[in-house]
Design an enzyme around this catalytic site. Structure first.
Site, PDB file in Angstrom:
ATOM      1  N   HIS A 123     -12.660 -18.601   1.140  1.00 15.92           N
ATOM      2  CA  HIS A 123     -14.027 -18.913   1.596  1.00 15.92           C
ATOM      3  C   HIS A 123     -14.465 -18.112   2.833  1.00 15.92           C
ATOM      4  CE1 HIS A 123     -12.588 -21.113   5.132  1.00 15.92           C
ATOM      5  NE2 HIS A 123     -11.557 -21.419   4.355  1.00 15.92           N
ATOM      6  N   HIS A 132     -11.317  -1.413  -0.888  1.00 18.10           N
ATOM      7  CA  HIS A 132     -10.461  -1.672  -2.059  1.00 18.10           C
ATOM      8  C   HIS A 132      -9.463  -2.761  -1.673  1.00 18.10           C
ATOM      9  CE1 HIS A 132      -7.276   0.106  -5.096  1.00 18.10           C
ATOM     10  NE2 HIS A 132      -7.540  -1.173  -5.308  1.00 18.10           N
TER      11      HIS A 132
HETATM   12  C1  LIG Z   1       1.199   2.565   4.300  1.00 17.77           C
HETATM   13  C2  LIG Z   1       1.167   3.849   3.489  1.00 17.77           C
HETATM   14  C3  LIG Z   1      -0.284   4.299   3.291  1.00 17.77           C
HETATM   15  C4  LIG Z   1       1.940   4.880   4.333  1.00 17.77           C
HETATM   16  O1  LIG Z   1       1.891   6.101   3.717  1.00 17.77           O
HETATM   17  P1  LIG Z   1       2.196   7.433   4.596  1.00 17.77           P
HETATM   18  O2  LIG Z   1       1.121   7.603   5.620  1.00 17.77           O
HETATM   19  O3  LIG Z   1       2.429   8.529   3.616  1.00 17.77           O
HETATM   20  O4  LIG Z   1       3.472   7.069   5.421  1.00 17.77           O
HETATM   21  P2  LIG Z   1       5.036   7.382   5.121  1.00 17.77           P
HETATM   22  O5  LIG Z   1       5.377   7.169   3.686  1.00 17.77           O
HETATM   23  O6  LIG Z   1       5.333   8.720   5.753  1.00 17.77           O
HETATM   24  O7  LIG Z   1       5.756   6.227   5.965  1.00 17.77           O
HETATM   25  C5  LIG Z   1       5.688   6.154   7.377  1.00 17.77           C
HETATM   26  C6  LIG Z   1       6.654   5.051   7.815  1.00 17.77           C
HETATM   27  O8  LIG Z   1       6.129   3.783   7.402  1.00 17.77           O
HETATM   28  C7  LIG Z   1       7.050   3.129   6.501  1.00 17.77           C
HETATM   29  N1  LIG Z   1       6.250   2.520   5.442  1.00 17.77           N
HETATM   30  C8  LIG Z   1       5.380   3.137   4.611  1.00 17.77           C
HETATM   31  N2  LIG Z   1       4.793   2.249   3.807  1.00 17.77           N
HETATM   32  C9  LIG Z   1       5.297   1.041   4.128  1.00 17.77           C
HETATM   33  C10 LIG Z   1       5.070  -0.242   3.627  1.00 17.77           C
HETATM   34  N3  LIG Z   1       4.171  -0.460   2.667  1.00 17.77           N
HETATM   35  N4  LIG Z   1       5.740  -1.268   4.213  1.00 17.77           N
HETATM   36  C11 LIG Z   1       6.647  -1.045   5.190  1.00 17.77           C
HETATM   37  N5  LIG Z   1       6.902   0.180   5.705  1.00 17.77           N
HETATM   38  C12 LIG Z   1       6.236   1.202   5.173  1.00 17.77           C
HETATM   39  C13 LIG Z   1       7.956   4.246   5.966  1.00 17.77           C
HETATM   40  O9  LIG Z   1       9.212   3.725   5.587  1.00 17.77           O
HETATM   41  C14 LIG Z   1       8.043   5.137   7.186  1.00 17.77           C
HETATM   42  O10 LIG Z   1       8.933   4.571   8.108  1.00 17.77           O
HETATM   43  P3  LIG Z   1       9.884   5.503   9.047  1.00 17.77           P
HETATM   44  O11 LIG Z   1       8.947   6.322   9.906  1.00 17.77           O
HETATM   45  O12 LIG Z   1      10.689   4.504   9.819  1.00 17.77           O
HETATM   46  O13 LIG Z   1      10.674   6.348   8.119  1.00 17.77           O
HETATM   47  C15 LIG Z   1       1.810   3.676   2.063  1.00 17.77           C
HETATM   48  O14 LIG Z   1       3.219   3.638   2.121  1.00 17.77           O
HETATM   49  C16 LIG Z   1       1.319   2.409   1.350  1.00 17.77           C
HETATM   50  O15 LIG Z   1       1.913   1.314   1.455  1.00 17.77           O
HETATM   51  N6  LIG Z   1       0.195   2.581   0.618  1.00 17.77           N
HETATM   52  C17 LIG Z   1      -0.429   1.513  -0.132  1.00 17.77           C
HETATM   53  C18 LIG Z   1      -0.165   1.687  -1.628  1.00 17.77           C
HETATM   54  C19 LIG Z   1      -0.930   0.686  -2.436  1.00 17.77           C
HETATM   55  O16 LIG Z   1      -0.970  -0.482  -2.131  1.00 17.77           O
HETATM   56  N7  LIG Z   1      -1.584   1.168  -3.486  1.00 17.77           N
HETATM   57  C20 LIG Z   1      -2.478   0.352  -4.278  1.00 17.77           C
HETATM   58  C21 LIG Z   1      -2.575   0.898  -5.669  1.00 17.77           C
HETATM   59  S1  LIG Z   1      -3.730  -0.037  -6.616  1.00 17.77           S
END
Ligand SMILES: CC(C)(COP(=O)(O)OP(=O)(O)OC[C@H]1O[C@@H](n2cnc3c(N)ncnc32)[C@H](O)[C@@H]1OP(=O)(O)O)[C@@H](O)C(=O)NCCC(=O)NCCS
Length: 198
Positions: A123, A132
């Site tokens: 709510h 998104h």
């Molecule tokens: C958060 C996110 C955008 C980060 O992507 P990025 O900028 O490429 O970052 P990296 O993959 O280089 O990760 C950076 C750090 O964050 C950590 N990390 C990345 N995603 C994480 C997550 N979801 N939860 C916890 N830690 C995460 C990595 O392990 C890394 O840690 P480190 O520096 O200790 O090694 C991505 O991992 C994510 O979760 N995207 C969302 C995907 C999603 O929900 N898609 C929907 C499809 S419908």
């Protein structure tokens, strides 16, 4: 109607349109190697006449750029029949709500948002344009989500939180405090790992 974006996300949006009985003429996609999707033709430039459109591209910034560049489109709103949406919800043009979504009373959702499969919005939440909300994300009551923010898969946001614009909330994060504009946040509890200047 046409779907702008011949992608995997486009397939899901097309099936919502089919469920709602729309006549799909095809997809629009600049990638000339794409010629059909789900048996619909893919054209590579928008038709010159005024047409009904939904933008079926997951990237929030790209959806905004397409809207800014195309003034002739008329945008439809697609609400999956197997979603549960309170009658006191306001949803603006160009937004798609996927199957299994629950949206409770007095929620406001802006233009060109994606409210993805099985997410729930409680709510009094306010969701601005080009947001998104990914599959299985859950927002408690009175959460504010700023323009262009991506709330990742399975994110939980406790009640009353304010998330800024053009943020990325990483998959599985648990958000228990307000998030500034342009922040990328991961983990439980959610921690800001990057802030992009807007
Ligand atoms: C958060 C996110 C955008 C980060 O992507 P990025 O900028 O490429 O970052 P990296 O993959 O280089 O990760 C950076 C750090 O964050 C950590 N990390 C990345 N995603 C994480 C997550 N979801 N939860 C916890 N830690 C995460 C990595 O392990 C890394 O840690 P480190 O520096 O200790 O090694 C991505 O991992 C994510 O979760 N995207 C969302 C995907 C999603 O929900 N898609 C929907 C499809 S419908």
């Amino acid at each position: 109607m046409y779907l702008y974006g011949a992608s995997g996300h486009g397939k899901v949006v097309a099936e919502v349109a089919e469920e709602k009985g729309y006549h799909i003429k095809g997809f629009i996609d600049e990638n000339i190697s794409k010629t059909t999707l789900l048996d619909y033709p893919v054209i590579h430039e928008p038709p010159s006449e005024s047409i009904d459109i939904i933008i079926s591209i997951g990237n929030n910034r790209i959806r905004k750029n397409i809207v800014d560049q195309n003034t002739l489109f008329t945008y439809v709103t697609l609400l999956h029949p197997k979603s549960s949406i309170s009658k006191r919800v306001d949803i603006e043009e160009g937004t798609v709500v996927m199957s299994g979504v629950s949206i409770n009373s007095a929620v406001s959702i802006g233009k060109h948002c994606i409210i993805n499969t099985n997410s729930s919005i409680d709510h009094d939440c306010v969701i601005e344009d080009f947001v998104h909300i990914s599959p299985n994300a859950a927002l408690g009551g009175s959460v504010y989500v700023g323009e262009g923010t991506h709330v990742g898969l399975g994110v939980s946001v406790i009640q009353g939180i304010r998330i800024g614009k053009w943020c990325t909330i990483g998959a599985g994060a648990v958000i228990i405090s307000d998030i500034p504009d342009g922040a990328t946040v991961v983990g439980n509890p959610g921690k800001v790992i990057k802030v992009t200047e807007l």
